[in-house]
Design a protein around this motif. Structure first.
Motif, mmCIF file in Angstrom:
data_model
loop_
_atom_site.group_PDB
_atom_site.id
_atom_site.type_symbol
_atom_site.label_atom_id
_atom_site.label_comp_id
_atom_site.label_asym_id
_atom_site.label_seq_id
_atom_site.Cartn_x
_atom_site.Cartn_y
_atom_site.Cartn_z
ATOM 1 N N HIS A 139 0.796 -1.233 -0.248
ATOM 2 C CA HIS A 139 0.011 0.126 -0.124
ATOM 3 C C HIS A 139 0.939 1.348 0.103
ATOM 4 O O HIS A 139 0.233 2.414 -0.038
ATOM 5 C CB HIS A 139 -0.943 0.065 1.203
ATOM 6 C CG HIS A 139 -2.197 -0.935 0.989
ATOM 7 N ND1 HIS A 139 -3.120 -0.979 1.856
ATOM 8 C CD2 HIS A 139 -2.459 -1.450 0.020
ATOM 9 C CE1 HIS A 139 -3.938 -1.803 1.218
ATOM 10 N NE2 HIS A 139 -3.784 -2.262 0.290
ATOM 11 N N LEU A 140 2.091 1.055 0.017
ATOM 12 C CA LEU A 140 2.897 2.549 0.068
ATOM 13 C C LEU A 140 3.394 2.830 -1.247
ATOM 14 O O LEU A 140 3.117 2.199 -2.264
ATOM 15 C CB LEU A 140 4.262 1.900 0.841
ATOM 16 C CG LEU A 140 4.297 1.212 2.175
ATOM 17 C CD1 LEU A 140 5.591 0.881 2.468
ATOM 18 C CD2 LEU A 140 3.664 2.439 3.097
ATOM 19 N N SER A 141 3.876 4.142 -1.454
ATOM 20 C CA SER A 141 4.153 4.385 -2.689
ATOM 21 C C SER A 141 5.472 4.017 -3.078
ATOM 22 O O SER A 141 6.173 3.367 -2.319
ATOM 23 C CB SER A 141 4.397 6.189 -2.451
ATOM 24 O OG SER A 141 5.430 6.413 -1.724
ATOM 25 N N GLY A 142 5.972 4.401 -4.372
ATOM 26 C CA GLY A 142 7.077 3.889 -4.824
ATOM 27 C C GLY A 142 8.068 3.927 -3.863
ATOM 28 O O GLY A 142 9.277 3.175 -3.749
ATOM 29 N N LYS A 145 8.211 2.443 -0.385
ATOM 30 C CA LYS A 145 8.623 0.815 -0.649
ATOM 31 C C LYS A 145 10.217 0.799 -0.842
ATOM 32 O O LYS A 145 10.647 -0.051 -0.184
ATOM 33 C CB LYS A 145 7.967 0.234 -1.897
ATOM 34 C CG LYS A 145 6.720 -0.291 -2.046
ATOM 35 C CD LYS A 145 6.230 -0.719 -3.216
ATOM 36 C CE LYS A 145 4.733 -0.888 -3.194
ATOM 37 N NZ LYS A 145 4.179 -1.338 -4.705
ATOM 38 N N GLY A 169 11.506 4.886 -11.769
ATOM 39 C CA GLY A 169 10.262 4.765 -11.579
ATOM 40 C C GLY A 169 9.795 5.805 -10.440
ATOM 41 O O GLY A 169 8.445 6.036 -10.224
#
Ligand code: ADP
Ligand code: ADP
Length: 230
Positions: A139-142, A145, A169
Motif C-alpha cells: 500500500h506504500l508509494s514507490g 517501498k 520509476g
C-alpha cells in the motif's frame, strides 16, 4: 585496499547469453559508486555476483581481499557483509507488514528477538519510515517501498550496499530523497554501489563512476574524468 572487487568475471546464462565477459571493477571502502550503462549491458548480472547469488563461470569476486566461497556457510557471511536492494521493490517486499519485512533478514541471521526489534526500529528511523510498522508494504508509494527495502538491508548491518536502479520509476522528489538517504548512509560508513540511468542526479552524489558497455566495464574515474570527453 579494495573492499570489493570483480576480477575477470565471465558469466553465461543457461540460454547461452554471455552477460559478462572478463568484467573488472574495484570499489574502495567508503566509496559511493555509480555504475552507468545501457539496458542489457550486464549491470544487474554483475551485482548478483557481489553477494554470491550468481557464481561466475570464471574469474572471482574478492571481498576484503579474499575470494568469496560458495558453500552455504560462506555465503551466509557474504550476505551479512553485502546487501542487495533489487530494482523492483515488489521482489523484495513480501511480508504482510513493513515491520515483518524489515525483520526478515535479521531473523534469518538467527538474531534474538530483542535485537531484531531494536534493529527494525533503528532501520525504519534511519530511512524516515517510523510509524509505518504495521502497514502492508504494497500500500506504500514507490519511494516509500524503496525506503522500506533499504531498511530491510540496513537491519542486517551491511558494510556494502548494492542498489540496482534505486531511483527508477520515482518522481524527481522521491528520487532525490532516496539519493540523499544513500548519501547519508555513505557518510555513516557504508560503501554504496548504485546502478543507474539517472545521469543527472546520481553522479552528483557519487565519488566514482564506472561505465559499463556490453559485458564489461569500459571506463572509470571521477565524475569530472568520466564526463570530460562526452
Ligand atoms: P543491465 O542490468 O545492464 O540492464 P542485465 O545484467 O540485466 O543488464 O543483462 C545482461 C544481459 O544478460 C542482457 O543481454 C540480458 O538480456 C541477459 N539476461 C539477463 N537476465 C537473463 C536471464 N535470466 N536469462 C538469460 N539472459 C539474461
Ligand atoms: P511514488 O510517487 O513514490 O513513485 P507510486 O507511483 O508507486 O509512488 O504510487 C503513487 C500512489 O499510489 C501513492 O500515493 C501510493 O500510496 C498509491 N499506491 C501505490 N501502490 C498501491 C497499492 N498497491 N495499493 C494502494 N495504493 C497504492
Amino acid at each position: 585496499m579494495a573492499i570489493i572487487e570483480a576480477k575477470d568475471i565471465v558469466y553465461k546464462y543457461p540460454d547461452g547469453t554471455l552477460a559478462l565477459d572478463r568484467a573488472n571493477i574495484s570499489v574502495e571502502k567508503g566509496d559511493m559508486v555509480a555504475l552507468l550503462g545501457p539496458n542489457g549491458a550486464g549491470k544487474s548480472t554483475l551485482f548478483l555476483h557481489f553477494n554470491g547469488i550468481l557464481k561466475p563461470k570464471s574469474g572471482k569476486i574478492l571481498l576484503k581481499g579474499a575470494p568469496i566461497k560458495y558453500d552455504a556457510k560462506s555465503l551466509m557471511e557474504v550476505r551479512k557483509t553485502v546487501g542487495i536492494v533489487f530494482q523492483n521493490s515488489d521482489d523484495q517486499l513480501f511480508a504482510p507488514t513493513v515491520k515483518q519485512d524489515v525483520a526478515f533478514g535479521p531473523l534469518n541471521l538467527g538474531l534474538k528477538e530483542e535485537e531484531v526489534e531494536k534493529r527494525v526500529k533503528e532501520a525504519l528511523k534511519e530511512v524516515g519510515m517510523e510509524g509505518f510498522e504495521n502497514k502492508p508494504p504494497h500500500h506504500l508509494s514507490g519511494g516509500q517501498k524503496k525506503r522500506v527495502a533499504i531498511a530491510g538491508i540496513l537491519a542486517m548491518h551491511p558494510e556494502i550496499m548494492v542498489l540496482d536502479e534505486p531511483t527508477a520509476g520515482l518522481d524527481p522528489m522521491g528520487a532525490s530523497k532516496i539519493m540523499k538517504l544513500l548519501y547519508k548512509l555513505n557518510k555513516e560508513g557504508i560503501t554504496i554501489i548504485i546502478s543507474t540511468h539517472d545521469v543527472d542526479l546520481v553522479p552528483i552524489y557519487a565519488n566514482k563512476i564506472f561505465v559499463m558497455g556490453k559485458t564489461k566495464i569500459v571506463k572509470s574515474g571521477t565524475v569530472e574524468e568520466v564526463f570530460s570527453d562526452i
